[in-house]
Design an enzyme around this catalytic site. Sequence first.
Site, PDB file in Angstrom:
ATOM      1  N   ASN A  34       0.876  -1.173   0.000  1.00 21.90           N
ATOM      2  CA  ASN A  34       0.000   0.000   0.000  1.00 21.90           C
ATOM      3  C   ASN A  34       0.915   1.225   0.000  1.00 21.90           C
ATOM      4  O   ASN A  34       1.536   1.554   1.011  1.00 21.90           O
ATOM      5  CB  ASN A  34      -0.879  -0.025   1.260  1.00 21.90           C
ATOM      6  N   HIS A  71     -13.069   2.622  -0.040  1.00 23.11           N
ATOM      7  CA  HIS A  71     -13.070   1.609   1.031  1.00 23.11           C
ATOM      8  C   HIS A  71     -13.649   0.272   0.544  1.00 23.11           C
ATOM      9  O   HIS A  71     -14.050  -0.559   1.354  1.00 23.11           O
ATOM     10  CB  HIS A  71     -13.960   2.038   2.225  1.00 23.11           C
ATOM     11  N   ARG A 122     -12.333  15.142   7.825  1.00 26.70           N
ATOM     12  CA  ARG A 122     -13.160  15.495   6.656  1.00 26.70           C
ATOM     13  C   ARG A 122     -14.587  15.773   7.093  1.00 26.70           C
ATOM     14  O   ARG A 122     -15.122  15.099   7.963  1.00 26.70           O
ATOM     15  CB  ARG A 122     -13.171  14.344   5.639  1.00 26.70           C
ATOM     16  N   GLU A 142      -7.992  -5.415   5.031  1.00 27.26           N
ATOM     17  CA  GLU A 142      -7.929  -5.145   3.592  1.00 27.26           C
ATOM     18  C   GLU A 142      -6.739  -5.841   2.938  1.00 27.26           C
ATOM     19  O   GLU A 142      -6.832  -6.315   1.805  1.00 27.26           O
ATOM     20  CB  GLU A 142      -7.824  -3.622   3.365  1.00 27.26           C
TER      21      GLU A 142
END
Length: 402
Positions: free
Chosen positions: A11, A185, A246, A389
């Site tokens: 990643n 996501h 956010r 993930e």
Amino acid sequence: MGNEMKILVINCGSSSLKYQLFLMPTGECLVRGLVEKIGEKSSFLKQETKDSKKHELKKDIPDHTAAFKFLIEAMLDKDYGVIKDVSEINGVGHRVVHGGEKYIESVIITDEVIKDIEELSDLAPLHNPANLQGIRAAKELFSKNVKHSATFDTAFHQTIPDYAYFYAIPREFYDKFKIRRYGFHGTSHRYVASAALECCRRIKDNTNLITVHLGNGCSVTAIEEGKSIDTSMGFTPLEGLIMGTRSGDIDPAIINYLFGKGYDSKEINNILNKKSGLLALSEKSNDMREISEAAANGDKKAKLAMEAFAYRVKKYIGAYAAVMVRVDILVFTGGIGQNSTLIREMICKNLENIGMHIDLELNRSVGNKTGIISQHFSPTTIAVIPTDEELRMAYDAFELLK
Ligand code: ADP
């Protein structure tokens, strides 16, 4: 033994690189690590092997190719390494944020895929170029026999129907600029949905889920028979829930109003992405642990931040319950969803109204582990599923490469 593979999962950000080496098909994680501050003077690598041995190494790492060389050295180390030769690594799985409308599942990386990821950088200017740097560096370093796969954050949501992905703005913005809901996501929602089916002993064909991922970024997804049918993040990951920094949903007219007050687009973008959300409401932190502690000590703004956060999640759960014929499983995941029993409790309060009955005792006893936290008579089963993930990416790579 013959089908065993070692898959390296990557990643890659612009100045950092996370890696994990998995033994497949068991999914055993042999080592996980992180290279940080790539391109800066104080770069370092942290690595933890499966027997929980930790190492930190400092070195100048000018670019991503150097970062890969460094992590391979660390994995090869005689004392704390986990492989004897680079050739033991059979494949590399890369996380790619934006796959646009073309990529509906993970793929083997070819020259065409690289070109597409490059072109999609326009839609994800902070992420896709960094992901590409990782892909290019890894391709340069590993032998040609090693295949690379890409897993896209957007891919799982490509099943969302047009009435849910179109924004009600002039059609030319979609035609010219591909402005629509993409959702992000996806790898996490896909992973926890299938783990929840296993946990509840159900099959995807007759199961509807709402998966709630609450980390630094937060999103909710409605899943019908294994397919994402709506999700709260949109054209970018800014839409939807209140997140660490956010804003999530706001009236779009606020942006124009702020222009009128003298703010420029860069400032507004920075405010909405980096200075809003839990940080703005609490005026303290973007970290739910610190906010919860402050709220428990009587801090009113911290309490407001938690209440607003939970309220927004609750509204989305209600909205997604309204678009599906029934909801069989509600899943909580992500750093906050997995760990904060209080936030789960706050979100589930009054959801009895739509058939979601939390069991407060179970909620506490399950804590941060996989488990069911609803009353036995609840029409909707509520489950906590820690996300993974990277493991999902390793499975994707394994399936493509074997
Ligand atoms: P990311 O989205 O970057 O992967 P995580 O999924 O790790 O982030 O989630 C980070 C969030 O989880 C932070 O707000 C952090 O405070 C929160 N978190 C982690 N542990 C707890 C806890 N025990 N209680 C409440 N919040 C927690």
